[in-house]
Design a protein around this motif. Structure first.
Motif, PDB file in Angstrom:
ATOM      1  N   PHE A 160      66.495  95.662 144.997  1.00  0.00           N
ATOM      2  CA  PHE A 160      67.524  95.142 144.105  1.00  0.00           C
ATOM      3  C   PHE A 160      67.235  95.536 142.666  1.00  0.00           C
ATOM      4  N   GLY A 161      68.254  96.051 141.995  1.00  0.00           N
ATOM      5  CA  GLY A 161      68.163  96.359 140.579  1.00  0.00           C
ATOM      6  C   GLY A 161      68.748  95.212 139.780  1.00  0.00           C
ATOM      7  N   VAL A 162      67.993  94.742 138.809  1.00  0.00           N
ATOM      8  CA  VAL A 162      68.454  93.658 137.932  1.00  0.00           C
ATOM      9  C   VAL A 162      68.590  94.228 136.531  1.00  0.00           C
ATOM     10  N   TYR A 163      69.811  94.191 136.015  1.00  0.00           N
ATOM     11  CA  TYR A 163      70.113  94.714 134.682  1.00  0.00           C
ATOM     12  C   TYR A 163      70.310  93.537 133.739  1.00  0.00           C
ATOM     13  N   ALA A 164      69.518  93.504 132.667  1.00  0.00           N
ATOM     14  CA  ALA A 164      69.609  92.427 131.682  1.00  0.00           C
ATOM     15  C   ALA A 164      69.350  93.012 130.297  1.00  0.00           C
ATOM     16  N   PRO A 165      69.902  92.383 129.248  1.00  0.00           N
ATOM     17  CA  PRO A 165      69.669  92.895 127.892  1.00  0.00           C
ATOM     18  C   PRO A 165      68.189  92.888 127.530  1.00  0.00           C
ATOM     19  N   ASN A 166      67.445  91.912 128.070  1.00  0.00           N
ATOM     20  CA  ASN A 166      66.004  91.803 127.865  1.00  0.00           C
ATOM     21  C   ASN A 166      65.441  90.918 128.970  1.00  0.00           C
ATOM     22  N   PHE A 167      64.139  90.782 129.011  1.00  0.00           N
ATOM     23  CA  PHE A 167      63.502  89.959 130.042  1.00  0.00           C
ATOM     24  C   PHE A 167      62.784  88.756 129.463  1.00  0.00           C
ATOM     25  N   GLN A 168      63.180  88.336 128.293  1.00  0.00           N
ATOM     26  CA  GLN A 168      62.491  87.229 127.646  1.00  0.00           C
ATOM     27  C   GLN A 168      63.483  86.189 127.168  1.00  0.00           C
TER      28      GLN A 168
END
Length: 95
Positions: free
Chosen positions: A11-19
């Motif tokens: 699974f690919g998870v796309y997010a603006p950042n991880f924090q």
């Protein structure tokens, strides 16, 4: 999981950042769930909202999770075209 263990899905998870308290927690929960189920988690930090459109590694994904509006609409359309299942979490809707 061990490094040599085979994963059932990726699974690919796309997010603006991880924090952060909101997005960081969503991404971490997704990562933990993938680990519990034996799925490979691939995180893409897009660094922006709505402009990301790189197709790097997309053919290796069994599904995509988009956190907020972290990808370009054309990218989402490409997922549909390639029949890659995708869901969106916490999408910012502004009419």
């Amino acid at each position: 999981m061990d490094e040599d263990q085979t994963y059932s899905l990726t699974f690919g998870v796309y997010a603006p950042n991880f924090q952060g308290a909101f997005i960081g927690e969503i991404v971490n929960q997704l990562r933990q769930y993938c680990q519990l189920r034996g799925y490979r988690f691939v995180g893409y930090s897009t660094g922006t909202k709505g402009d990301y459109n790189s197709l790097l590694g997309i053919n290796e994904l069994d599904g995509v999770i988009i956190v907020t509006n972290s990808v370009d609409n054309e990218f989402a359309q490409e997922l549909v075209k390639r029949k890659i299942p995708a869901v969106s979490i916490a999408y910012d809707y502004f009419p």
